[in-house]
Scaffold this active site. Structure first.
Site, PDB file in Angstrom:
ATOM      1  N   GLU A 108      -0.818   9.713  -6.463  1.00  0.00           N
ATOM      2  CA  GLU A 108       0.587   8.728  -6.245  1.00  0.00           C
ATOM      3  C   GLU A 108       0.774   8.339  -7.719  1.00  0.00           C
ATOM      4  O   GLU A 108       1.944   7.873  -7.913  1.00  0.00           O
ATOM      5  CB  GLU A 108       0.282   7.515  -5.196  1.00  0.00           C
ATOM      6  CG  GLU A 108       0.057   8.122  -4.077  1.00  0.00           C
ATOM      7  CD  GLU A 108      -0.592   7.278  -2.984  1.00  0.00           C
ATOM      8  OE1 GLU A 108      -0.791   7.787  -1.642  1.00  0.00           O
ATOM      9  OE2 GLU A 108      -1.142   6.282  -3.111  1.00  0.00           O
ATOM     10  N   ASP A 117      -7.173   2.465   2.583  1.00  0.00           N
ATOM     11  CA  ASP A 117      -6.516   1.030   3.027  1.00  0.00           C
ATOM     12  C   ASP A 117      -7.643   0.064   3.088  1.00  0.00           C
ATOM     13  O   ASP A 117      -7.380  -1.064   3.019  1.00  0.00           O
ATOM     14  CB  ASP A 117      -5.754   1.503   4.339  1.00  0.00           C
ATOM     15  CG  ASP A 117      -4.813   2.636   4.567  1.00  0.00           C
ATOM     16  OD1 ASP A 117      -4.251   2.596   3.397  1.00  0.00           O
ATOM     17  OD2 ASP A 117      -5.079   3.499   5.364  1.00  0.00           O
ATOM     18  N   GLU A 175       0.939  -1.224   0.076  1.00  0.00           N
ATOM     19  CA  GLU A 175       0.001  -0.121   0.125  1.00  0.00           C
ATOM     20  C   GLU A 175       1.016   1.259   0.028  1.00  0.00           C
ATOM     21  O   GLU A 175       1.409   1.687   0.916  1.00  0.00           O
ATOM     22  CB  GLU A 175      -0.891   0.208   1.138  1.00  0.00           C
ATOM     23  CG  GLU A 175      -2.215   0.923   1.146  1.00  0.00           C
ATOM     24  CD  GLU A 175      -2.858   0.956   0.086  1.00  0.00           C
ATOM     25  OE1 GLU A 175      -3.539   2.028  -0.379  1.00  0.00           O
ATOM     26  OE2 GLU A 175      -2.803  -0.439  -0.606  1.00  0.00           O
TER      27      GLU A 175
END
Length: 450
Positions: free
Chosen positions: A290, A433, A260
């Site tokens: 990201e 998450d 992650e």
């Protein structure tokens, strides 16, 4: 559809999120403890990290005036005592990607959840759910203890303090009356050297192969907490080498690895993490920002800038395909507010329908957690099924069809689904998450069927 027979290992980052709900009296008392001119002067200086109480007060007042969320690192470990004396915490909950994922999976009651963090003080251990195990070595043998019993006295504690503020609150700074224009939160994140060593400790490291035999998958996170240099002469390269050794140990036992990823502001450190870790894993979870960060490191600056500026699905798909090829892992999972996406190569054994089901499990699990605040049992998952897909669902589908007509995707399987979006969430921290954990769990389940 919950794969209750699977076992997962999760490492490395877990911390305490301590919540403070600010009211007018608390804010005013904080300011009154200092000379208002000194506070104003420090606001002008704009401290980028917190070393002493005045730094905190200056950045807090600046944030409240703007009414915009902000986060500032706390670098002085001695300030822990000042914060704990000054504030009453509304709630302490488990934070950190590895911690959140461990508790979510334990709530689903899967067969085994083994969590590992190099620092386990009692206050942190007590926030993990019952059923989460921690590896310990006793008399030269590996054992798995309930994590609440495995704590170590004297281990450093990472606390991120979250100060929530409400629109309309008023306070005075000298002669100036300030009204907070929007609700939001101010995060003081602990960044001490003592808690920035992301590694498997020497006592456990020789037993990683044995741990690997106990699990089907491993989820690693927390590399963003590393420093480029440490006071004892070690550096990020040292800890990344050790992290790579951990991954290889698990891979040798046929354990699927998911990382992650998280935003890293330091460009050099970001590059080290991307090049040293991602090519060795099977699955990577990221968001749109990201994607752009990774592309920038890989030399695709123009595409990275387009993603940052325009946020188009087509660019994110193209960027994802480039990342998959350049770093050569198995599957990329992208989570955003309005859509989730898998990108994998055409030879992946899962069908596009199975990939979509895996993503649907992830968004449903996150919707359940956002609705309830926690996953306490397998039945909680069903709450997520009642949450509708977001209002941009049709737009997402349309943009995906357009992207398919423009991009050369023959060598890939690309699956995009809209997210389930809770209108008034009880909780928002760690939902990405949660999506990743749920999607990876069901991805493993489908792989086993093949």
């Amino acid at each position: 559809m919950i794969p209750e027979h699977l076992s997962i290992y999760t490492a490395y980052n877990a911390n305490i999120d301590a919540i403070v709900k600010l009211n007018q009296e608390t804010i005013q008392n904080l300011i009154n403890a200092f000379d208002p001119d000194e506070v104003k002067r420090r606001i002008e200086e704009y401290p980028r990290e917190i070393n002493e109480p005045i730094d905190f007060v200056a950045r807090l007042v600046h944030t409240l005036k703007l009414g915009k969320p902000a986060a500032v690192p706390l670098v002085n470990e001695k300030m822990n005592e000042w914060f704990d004396k000054t504030f009453r915490y509304e709630e302490e909950r488990l934070g950190g990607q590895a911690g959140i994922i461990a508790n979510t999976l334990a709530g689903l009651k899967i067969r085994k959840v083994i969590a590992y963090t190099p620092f386990l003080p009692k206050r942190l251990a007590e926030l993990f759910k019952k059923g989460v195990l921690y590896p310990v070595v006793e008399n030269g043998e590996l054992q798995f203890k309930p994590i609440q019993e495995a704590y170590r006295e004297g281990d450093p504690l990472k606390i991120n303090r979250i100060f929530e503020f409400r629109k309309g609150l008023k306070f005075k700074l000298g002669d100036e009356t300030i009204e907070i224009p929007n609700s939001g939160r101010f995060i003081v994140s602990a960044r001490f050297e003592s808690i920035s060593r992301i590694e498997t400790r020497e006592d456990i490291k020789p037993f990683l192969g044995e741990i690997g035999k106990e699990v089907d998958g491993a989820i690693f996170s927390g590399y963003q907490g590393l420093r480029t240099k440490y006071s004892d002469g070690k550096d990020a390269n040292y800890y990344l080498r050790r992290a790579k050794e951990d991954i290889i140990e698990f891979k040798e036992k046929d354990v699927k690895i998911h990382v992650e990823f998280a935003s890293v502001q330091d460009r050099k450190l970001r590059k080290k993490i991307i090049t040293n870790i991602l090519p060795f894993v099977d699955s990577v979870g990221i968001d749109e920002a990201e994607i752009a960060q990774i592309l920038s490191v890989l030399g695709y600056r123009e595409l990275a800038d387009r993603i940052f500026t325009y946020n188009r699905l087509e660019d994110s798909i193209l960027g994802g395909m480039i990342i998959l090829d350049e770093l050569n892992f198995e599957i990329l999972q992208v989570h955003t507010t309005y859509y989730l996406m898998y990108i994998t190569h055409r030879d992946n054994p899962l069908s596009e329908e199975e990939l979509a089901k895996s993503l649907e499990f992830g968004t449903t699990l996150a919707a359940a957690r956002a609705s309830l605040g926690d996953i306490r049992g397998p039945d909680d998952y069903k709450v997520g099924l009642k949450v509708p897909f977001n209002e941009r669902s049709e737009y997402v589908k349309l943009r995906f069809e357009e992207a398919k007509s423009r991009l050369r995707m023959r060598e890939y399987k690309v699956v995009v689904i809209p997210t389930r979006l809770v209108q008034n969430p009880v909780l928002t921290v760690g939902l990405g998450d949660t999506i990743s954990a749920g999607a990876f769990l069901t991805y493993l389940e489908f792989l086993k069927r093949h």
